[in-house]
Motif scaffolding. Structure first.
Motif: not given
Length: 1903
Positions: A1563-1564, A1571-1574, A1625-1627, A1862-1863
């Motif tokens: 993840s890091s 990160e937004t590639d969903i 989940r975070e993504r 924070t997100v």
């Protein structure tokens, strides 16, 4: 004083001083008046000292305490003290109270002048209690109290003065006692009032009081003291003389005489000391000035000696010059003073300059309308003239000035009506007074005559008359002066020209009425005084009128002038009639008309003629003609004294016939209407016949030309029509301005043979027809309204006229393009003798129809007078309905015309029809109700015949629209023609009577309530179906009780009740049920629900036999028809309405649906079922033989009856025991069924059925129908409907094994589908009812047969899926879409339903075996032989695989079809509805499948290799536009399973799937682009990201809205299934935050009625919608699942959607709190936001907060550096972080509406941390907990990690000042090559996108 804001200085309720004085007289005195209410003030004296003060020491302590409190300044304290004192006074003894009176008297003097009115009122209330308590003991202190007591009764506030009056009357109840008390204290009262009058504002109170309050208090004290003084003088000096027995002063008591002398002496001193009170007249206070006038009046009456030579000049100037007083409140007392002074001292006028001091002020007073006191001042003017000395003025000059100024102040435009009345009354009185009293000012007869003539000319004529005749009224828009010259007045009235010249001022009409009344009153007075004085006015009147007649050009001004003259003449006539005077006609009206008659005739002016008409109406035709003859005939040719009455009559008729008739009937001009009014006014009772004959002959032109009436031109018809209309108006007393005598009010007197022949000729005339023709006929026949039914022709003539009208209407009807209209017209001809002529010319036809419409519009009510024998009324009214109906049909069909020519023809008829429709709508219901019974019946018969003909014969119009219109027409007929229920039922009987094509199934016997079955039911008559559709719409509109219930719902007449039968239309219900379907409805959809609702209603209690009659009719028909092919439709489950559709035989289908409805709706119960069962069993046998027809239909009926028959046994709690029968009825049923089982056992096995040929199939069907199994509900296993006995179970098992053993050759079975079907049904019921007794052979047979039968269905569905795939993938293009869709329809059509039907029974058997059989397997697994479980599992798994294969096959077929088009997908989904129960069983078994079975099925479908995979098939089923609800839930269920859900939400992306491992390093290492590639799957992305554009406007249960909710439910379920800290989940959360449309939350609260929640009271139950949503929200938060809400969603209903919405909202709060919080922050509607917060706080937040705090406690977050303390009571979390020598305490507070309101973070303690860092860390914690879309514990853990990293030396991101983002919780990874600072990739990405540059945020070098 103490007045409220806005109060006047003086209360209007304040009475005059004389009223109180009068109240002091004894009750027997004639001058006694009610005791007035007054209040006043008093100077404050120091308390007594010395010895006199000793008694104060003896005052009761409680009384003394409250008396002391009265000295406080605060009014509230004073009021409380007075209240307490009042209470004490009621409790204390008289001795204690008497001791306190001196102290009370001191306080009383101060309190009566208090500024606060409430204090003053309470003071007098307390005084009342005190004096009542002490009584006579008040005497010692009376003199000290009397001054303020008397003064207080003149308080300007009414309630205070009334309180003072009550206190005074409480101790002195009789008027004599009150007067005696006042006499006793005369000196003290005068002293008190003298002290008050010397007060100034400065010495009124303490210095602390405000100046304005002091001034107001002073004004009140002075005014009240003056009034008290005036009243005191009236009482003691004047009114004492009126006491009984005191006619002379000597007879009065000595103390009274002494008091009178004292009063006069004191008054004289006061008069002198206060300079005659003249200084008070200069006071700015109106109350003081008014009181001063009152006291001066009292002095003039009572102390006249005070007025002497020394003060007369001063007083005369002040009083006679008092007209400068401008306040109307003072004028009443001012006039009293002036009139008294002038009358008492007339010589005082000589001591003043009259012109300067009196008259100039008086003129100004009059010009200014008395400064607002018109109603007071105007009546005083004549009194003022009377008291004024004659020598004080110059008569002529004075009176001209007086009337000029009085006239100038009249203000006609804005004055009140009462003021205007007072003005004209005063003007009349003053003018007549001046004329009558001319001798006071003039000497000699000539001087008197000149004086009077001058007043008449300059005042009456030039002021009053000129203003009346030439001023403009407010009704006229144009204000212009008439072209008449006005002579100038004398020099002394030269200024009066302005009055006449200012004609642009508009006056109200009421002003002119009052002015005219005034003029007539003056003229009447002049006539009584001196008749010759009228000559000047008469000359002016004649000159004005003649000039007007000569120069009349302005029509508006002409009309106004005429109205003025007419009004004046009318008033003159009224005066003449009331007083019997002849001067109005002889001196004014007669000469004027005679001189102007020639001008009137020469000018075509309506106004001129109207004046003459009114004069004739007022004075009578004889008198007016007499006046015209006198003034227009030479004295030699006419002498009024001849006395020859016959000659006078001849001359009257000669002038009428020779002059008036030709003039009044000559030409159609603007004055025609007025001339006709004049002609009617000249008709005299005595010569009416001769006059009317002359008029009619002249009007019809026969008198001169002798031509026939039919040759009349339009002008003469118009004139005659106008004349007759005026006659009609006169008869009915509706004409304004013209009255006809009583004798001529009889309509028969107006009949004339020439008039009747003319009317018939006009009615028969051919086109062209003018508007005057129809107008003439309307006038003749009358009847335009209910009150205007007077006919001016005979009844025979009326019939001839309306016959012609009907012929013209019939011609229009017969020219219609609609066949049904023409047929209806033919039916109407039976009511008329002849048919009207056909007109080829369409224009002529329309013209004649329009003519008829106009005649009917003006003579509708005359139709009722035609009589019943002619039949005209009913056919004409029917024609009206028919034309209106055609218009309504044309409105709906005008666009369907085949060509332009037809369309134009229809438009022409549509235009006329619109006019006719407007006429029809204008006819009130009252008209129809007043028709005679015969006419209503005839009309109803005609209309119903026309309607039936239209329904049965019209085939070109749209059936649904046409039958709807017919329903509206029938409702209209019932509404118009039925006055009671019996008339309504008679009309319905005519509508439903037997005809050639109705009824089709039943031959009704109207003498009995049941019908006779007959007719060939194979006939399909479309007209019959239309009629049924029409009846169905009638039922929906007026109710089944009125259509089918018939007469039985009403209390019948005695003649009918004697038969003991209440007729119903049960045959109609049977007819409708047999018809089954019709355009726009069906028996199941519309009729049966209506019948059920009716049977449940209260109205049905007396009609229970109706249902029995319907059942008997249907049963008889079923037995006759034999239930053709009924055995093919026996179901294992209770029959449903959809399955009834499959029954072809009409009577059997109707009977089954009828029974099904009654038992399902609990209308019939167990007892009825037993009764019907017994009836059917009796019909089964005919002697020893079996009734084959009854046997054939019995299985289907028993299938319906078996459920209510088994209700008692179902209630038994023992599910495994034998049913216990406790009634003979149940035993009978059991015995019958056992007999049927034995009968079936007597037959050989089923496989021999084709060989034996016996009726064994029917018996087998009957047996199977006795063992019903309940349908699948939700996902539960089917349940048994009956509890059977062991004997019955044994027989059933024996029957099953017999059939099982008989199965020997599979080939034979395959060739006999009937045998297989029966065997599958028998197997299902045997598994359900006998599974406990099954052995291994039984189970082996059952499972093998289930697998074999299912396999055939699987093969068929797989073949359909593959064919659909091949068609779409190989041949589909945009060009051949239609061909592909057609081909798909053929592919999915199941031509042979046998595999599906037998598989359905197999599925039912498997569902039953998986229930009890599966449980039995589990029980035996531990106790008996485990091998048995292993033996059956493979078979069961293979069966489940087949079921899942079926499920995925239909889904894949729809998914593939949806890729083609929506229509193709709809075809596939719709094909499942043919076998909905089969698919429900499939879905039920799918939901009960194991996870492994589902996994294997998904993989198997994936390997199948079709164009769509398993996920697509599941979404296709879930979002299907038309699907089986259980299939939708099954699809959702599989999608929500853990294995499938991971693949169902996100597109198969390796990086995403790998993220599930929660590998932080992976993840890091992601950069910002990944990160937004969903990407969500296409099936749900459109619903999550964009939503349908109109989602908020959709219906709340729309399919698309439901699909959106289901998509979100899956997304939320997937989010909830992911680990809380996983990158996946975070993504996904970040994706929702950035891309998901928050409108979904708005949609949720469309289902949750927040407004009901807000309005709910505390103890009320939750409203519907709120309760479901609240419970679901709580449960979803507690369980973290939505499956429970989705499972109960179908069938979709508003409350179920509310439950789902609540569950989704609760789960979103739990999983996505920051997302929901951001949405709520964006809401702008405060009320909505408040409701959402309230709902969340009540039902969501407590559970969320409890869960969050519990999670924080459970999680192991704390270590050696970090501690957590949780306070559940305070909803707080205290986090303490310590590191080395630093420490920080953060308090996290959860709000009551968490998480809608953000969490508060507060730093309560810090050690070794700078303020900046402390603030930064506090803000970072706030950011973490507010941005966390998940558990709060996770946010705290991440915040702790952030601290740890910072202490480890990891640099924070320079953009967000945090180490951990924070997100997405990533570390700063991206470093600047120049400055080496590291940034979060998300922060840097946001920086680049917002700054529009790619440089480092710190060093600005390229990044």
């Amino acid at each position: 004083m103490g007045k409220q804001k806005g109060d006047g200085a003086r209360s209007k309720a304040r009475p005059s001083s004389s009223s109180l004085a009068a109240s002091l007289l004894p009750s027997g005195s004639t001058a006694a008046v009610g005791f007035g209410g007054y209040v006043g003030g008093s100077r404050l004296d120091a308390p007594p000292s010395g010895d006199d003060s000793r008694p104060f020491l003896e005052v009761d302590s409680d009384l003394a305490l409250h008396l002391k409190r009265l000295a406080r300044k605060d009014p509230t304290t004073k009021l409380k003290a007075l209240a307490s004192l009042s209470t004490l006074l009621k409790e204390k003894s008289t001795k204690d109270i008497v001791a306190a009176i001196p102290q009370w008297g001191f306080e009383y003097k101060r309190l009566v002048v208090d500024y606060n009115r409430d204090v003053r009122r309470a003071t007098h209330d307390t005084m009342t209690i005190l004096v009542t308590a002490v009584g006579r003991d008040l005497a010692p202190q009376l003199k000290s109290l009397m001054g303020p007591w008397w003064f207080s009764q003149f308080d300007p506030v009414s309630e205070v003065s009334q309180a003072a009056k009550r206190s005074f009357q409480a101790v002195f109840s009789a008027p004599e006692k009150r007067l005696d008390a006042l006499i006793l204290c005369t000196a003290e009262v005068f002293i008190y009032l003298e002290e008050n009058l010397r007060l100034t504002p400065q010495n009124m109170s303490d210095k602390g009081t405000a100046l304005d309050e002091l001034q107001e208090m002073h004004q009140q004290v002075i005014s009240s003291s003056l009034l008290a003084l005036a009243t005191l003088l009236d009482v003691l000096v004047c009114l004492q003389l009126e006491r009984p027995g005191t006619e002379n002063i000597a007879a009065q008591p000595k103390h009274a005489l002494k008091a009178r002398e004292t009063a006069i002496s004191c008054a004289d001193k006061l008069f002198t000391a206060h300079k005659y009170f003249l200084d008070f007249l200069k006071s700015p206070s109106p109350a003081i000035r008014s009181a001063t006038y009152s006291v001066l009046s009292s002095f003039i009456k009572n102390v006249p000696q005070a007025f002497n030579e020394g003060n007369m000049k001063t007083l005369a100037a002040a009083l006679l010059g008092g007209f400068q007083e401008k306040d109307p409140a003072c004028h009443s007392s001012m006039w009293d003073a002036i009139l008294l002074f002038s009358n008492k001292f007339p010589e005082s006028w000589t001591s003043v300059n009259v012109q300067k001091t009196v008259l100039n002020r008086f003129w100004d007073f009059l010009r200014n309308r008395c400064f607002g006191s018109q109603q007071v001042s105007y009546p005083s003017l004549v009194l003022f003239l009377h008291t004024m000395p004659s020598k004080a003025v110059v008569a002529e000059t004075f009176f001209l000035e007086f009337f000029k100024n009085l006239w100038a102040g009249r203000n006609p435009s804005h004055s009140l009506n009462a003021d205007r009345v007072a003005f004209f009354r005063a003007l009349q009185e003053c003018f007549l007074w001046a004329l009558h009293n001319a001798s006071r000012y003039c000497n000699g007869v000539d001087s008197i005559s000149d004086f009077r003539a001058t007043l008449v000319k300059n005042v009456l004529v030039k002021l009053l008359w000129q203003d009346y005749i030439f001023s403009s009224s407010s009704r006229k828009k144009e204000k212009t002066s008439p072209g008449l010259s006005v002579d100038s007045c004398e020099s002394d009235l030269a200024s009066n020209k302005k009055t006449v010249e200012t004609l642009n001022i508009t006056y109200p009409m009421s002003y002119f009425r009052e002015l005219a009344n005034c003029i007539v009153g003056v003229l009447s007075g002049i006539d009584l005084l001196e008749h010759d004085l009228l000559s000047a006015f008469a000359a002016e009147f004649q000159e004005n009128c003649q000039s007007f007649f000569q120069h009349a050009s302005n029509l508006e001004r002409e009309s106004e002038f005429a109205e003025r003259v007419i009004q004046f003449i009318s008033l003159l006539g009224e005066h003449a009639m009331q007083n019997g005077r002849g001067w109005p006609l002889a001196s004014l009206v007669g000469p004027m008309l005679a001189n102007s008659f020639a001008l009137m005739r020469s000018h075509d002016s309506p106004s001129c003629v109207k004046i003459l008409t009114v004069a004739v109406s007022v004075f009578g035709p004889h008198k007016i003609v007499h006046e015209l003859l006198i003034h227009n005939t030479s004295p030699h040719s006419y002498s009024p004294d001849e006395g020859d009455k016959a000659l006078e009559e001849d001359r009257f008729l000669q002038m009428f016939n020779g002059t008036f008739v030709p003039w009044c009937l000559s030409g159609n001009s603007c004055s025609l209407s007025a001339r006709l009014d004049l002609l009617l006014a000249l008709l005299d009772d005595e010569y009416f016949s001769e006059q009317w004959d002359s008029v009619i002959r002249y009007a019809t032109n026969l008198e001169h030309s002798g031509s026939a009436p039919c040759s009349l031109d339009s002008d003469r018809i118009t004139i005659l029509a106008m004349l007759l209309q005026k006659v009609r108006n006169g008869i009915t007393n509706t004409k304004v301005g013209v009255s006809i005598s009583t004798k001529m009010g009889n309509p028969d007197h107006w009949h004339h043979e020439l008039l009747e022949s003319t009317a018939v000729a006009v009615a028969r005339s051919s086109p062209p027809l003018g508007a005057s023709n129809s107008q003439f006929l309307c006038t003749v026949v009358g009847g335009s309204t209910k009150t205007n039914q007077i006919s001016l022709v005979s009844r025979n003539t009326l019939i001839l006229i309306f016959e012609e009208v009907f012929k013209k209407l019939l011609s229009f009807i017969m020219a219609s393009s609609f066949t049904w209209v023409r047929d209806a017209g033919s039916l109407l001809t039976a009511g008329a003798n002849t048919i009207g002529p056909e007109f080829e010319n369409s224009v002529s036809m329309f013209e004649m129809a329009q003519f008829s419409l106009e005649v009917l519009d003006g003579g509708l009510y005359s139709l009722k007078t035609l009589g019943e024998e002619s039949g005209l009324s009913s056919v004409i009214l029917a024609a009206i309905f028919l034309i209106d109906w055609e218009f309504l049909v044309l409105l709906t069909t005008i666009d369907d015309a085949p060509d332009d020519k037809s369309r134009e023809k229809l438009k022409a008829r549509l235009g006329f029809g619109e006019s006719f429709h407007a006429f029809r709508c204008k006819i009130s219901n009252q008209f129809w109700k007043t028709l005679s019974l015969h006419n209503r019946k005839a009309l109803g018969k005609n209309l119903i015949q026309c309607m039936r003909s239209a329904i049965f014969n019209e085939e070109e119009l749209d059936t649904e629209k046409f039958t709807s219109l017919c329903c509206l027409w029938m409702l209209e007929i019932l509404d118009c023609l039925s006055q009671d229920p019996y008339e309504e039922q008679n009309l319905l009987d005519q509508l439903l009577c037997q005809g050639d094509r109705w009824p089709l199934w039943i031959v009704p016997d109207f003498s009995r309530p049941v019908g006779i079955v007959a007719k060939d039911f194979s006939i399909q008559d479309f007209g019959h179906r239309k009629f049924i559709s029409f009846i169905d719409k009638m039922i929906s509109e007026i109710g089944i009780d009125r259509v089918v219930g018939g007469y039985a719902r009403y209390t019948l007449p005695l003649s009918v009740e004697a038969t003991n039968e209440k007729p119903t239309r049960s045959w109609l219900a049977a007819e409708i049920l047999c018809s089954w379907k019709w355009p726009g409805g069906s028996a199941v959809a519309s009729f049966l629900p209506s019948l059920s609702a009716y049977a449940k209603s209260k109205n049905f209690s007396s009609q229970e036999s109706l249902l029995d009659f319907i059942f008997n009719i249907l049963l008889d028909g079923t037995l006759v028809q034999g239930g053709c092919a009924a055995q093919n439709f026996v179901y294992l489950c209770p029959t449903s309405s959809d399955e009834v559709e499959d029954i072809e035989e009409p009577f059997l289908r109707a009977l089954v649906a009828f029974l099904l409805t009654l038992f399902n709706d609990k209308i019939w119960g167990t007892e009825k079922a037993m009764e019907l069962f017994a009836l059917l069993v009796n019909k089964l046998y005919v002697g020893e033989a079996t009734n084959a027809n009854c046997l054939r239909i019995l299985p289907l009926i028993v299938n319906v009856l078996i459920q209510p028959l088994s209700q008692r046994s179902i209630r038994c709690n023992d599910s495994s025991g034998d049913a216990q029968h406790d009634s003979s009825g149940e035993n009978h049923v059991q015995d019958v069924i056992e007999g049927w089982l034995k009968k079936s056992l007597s037959f050989p096995p089923l496989i021999t059925w084709w060989q034996t040929g016996e009726d064994m199939e029917d018996w087998m069907q009957l047996v199977i129908s006795c063992y019903s199994i309940s349908a699948v509900e939700d996902i539960q296993t089917p349940k048994l409907e009956r509890k059977i006995s062991s004997v019955e179970r044994k027989l059933l098992l024996e029957l099953f094994r017999k059939q099982r053993h008989g199965v020997g050759t599979p080939a034979v079975i395959n060739q006999l589908p009937v045998v297989q079907m029966l065997l599958s049904k028998l197997m299902a019921v045997s598994v359900g009812y006998c599974w406990k007794e099954f052995d291994e052979e039984d189970w082996e047979f059952v499972l093998s047969q289930i697998r074999r039968w299912l396999q055939s269905a699987v093969v068929m569905m797989e073949e359909i899926a593959e064919n659909v795939n091949d068609t779409i993938t190989s041949s589909f293009t945009s060009d051949n879409l239609d061909a592909v869709v057609d081909n798909l329809g053929k592919i999915v059509f199941v031509s042979d339903p046998f595999p599906i039907d037998i598989a359905k029974n197999a599925l039912l058997s498997f569902s039953l075996s998986c229930g009890p059989f599966g449980r039995q397997q589990a029980e035996d697994a531990d106790n008996l032989n485990p091998v048995r479980t292993e033996r059956w599992d493979p078979i069961k798994n293979r069966i489940l695989e087949g079921i899942l294969r079926l499920f995925f096959c239909t889904g894949i077929a729809e998914a593939i079809a949806s890729s083609c088009c929506h229509e193709a997908a709809f075809i596939v989904s719709a094909s499942r509805f043919e076998h909905s129960y089969f698919w429900e069983l499939v879905a039920s078994n799918v939901v009960n499948s194991s996870t492994d079975a589902i996994d294997r099925a998904v993989k198997s479908v994936e390997f199948w290799g079709l164009s769509k995979g398993p996920i697509s098939s599941l979404y296709a089923l879930l979002f299907s536009a038309k699907t089986v609800p259980l299939l939708q839930f099954a699809a959702y269920f599989i999608l929500s399973t853990e294995l499938v859900l991971r693949l169902a939400i996100v597109e198969e992306d390796k990086s995403y799937l790998d993220g599930v491992s929660n590998n932080e390093e992976v993840s890091s290492s992601l950069d910002m682009s990944t990160e937004t590639d969903i990407h969500l799957r296409a099936e749900i992305s459109c619903m999550i990201e964009k939503l349908p554009s109109n989602v908020l406007e959709m219906d709340l249960v729309a399919d698309q809205r439901v699909h959106v909710f289901l998509a979100w439910s899956l997304l939320l379920s997937h989010l909830g299934s992911l680990p809380s800290s996983s990158p996946a989940r975070e993504r996904l959360v970040q994706y929702v935050q950035d891309s998901a449309n928050p409108v979904i939350l708005d949609c949720l609260f469309q289902h949750i009625p927040l407004e009901l929640w807000i309005l709910k009271k505390k103890d009320e139950e939750l409203p519907a919608g709120i309760a479901e949503a609240a419970a679901a929200a709580t449960r979803s938060i507690r369980t973290g699942s939505l499956l429970f809400s989705v499972q109960s969603l179908w069938p979709v209903e508003p409350l179920k959607m509310a439950s789902l919405a609540g569950a989704m909202f609760g789960l979103m709060l739990h999983i996505l709190p920051a997302y929901v919080r951001q949405w709520s922050n964006d809401l702008r509607d405060r009320s909505t936001l408040s409701g959402i917060e309230s709902f969340t706080r009540a039902w969501c937040s407590p559970h969320l907060i409890a869960g969050e705090l519990s999670q924080i406690k459970k999680d192991e977050i704390a270590d050696e550096n970090f501690t957590i303390a949780v306070s559940k009571s305070a909803n707080e979390v205290v986090a303490t972080y310590t590191k080395d020598e630093t420490a920080m305490n953060l308090v996290i507070r959860l709000p009551s509406s968490y998480p809608l309101r953000p969490v508060d973070v507060d730093c309560t303690r810090s050690l070794g941390i700078s303020e900046a860092k402390q603030r930064k860390w506090s803000m970072s914690m706030t950011s973490f907990v507010r941005n966390q879309n998940g558990a709060l514990a996770e946010a705290i853990r991440i915040w702790k990690r952030n601290f740890d990293k910072e202490f480890e030396g990891v640099e924070e991101c320079p953009i967000c000042y945090s180490v951990i983002h924070t997100v997405n919780h990533a570390l700063p990874r991206l470093a600047c090559k120049t400055c080496k600072h590291k940034f979060h990739s998300a922060c840097l990405y946001k920086w680049f996108s917002t700054s529009h540059k790619s440089t480092c945020p710190l060093c600005q070098s390229p990044f």
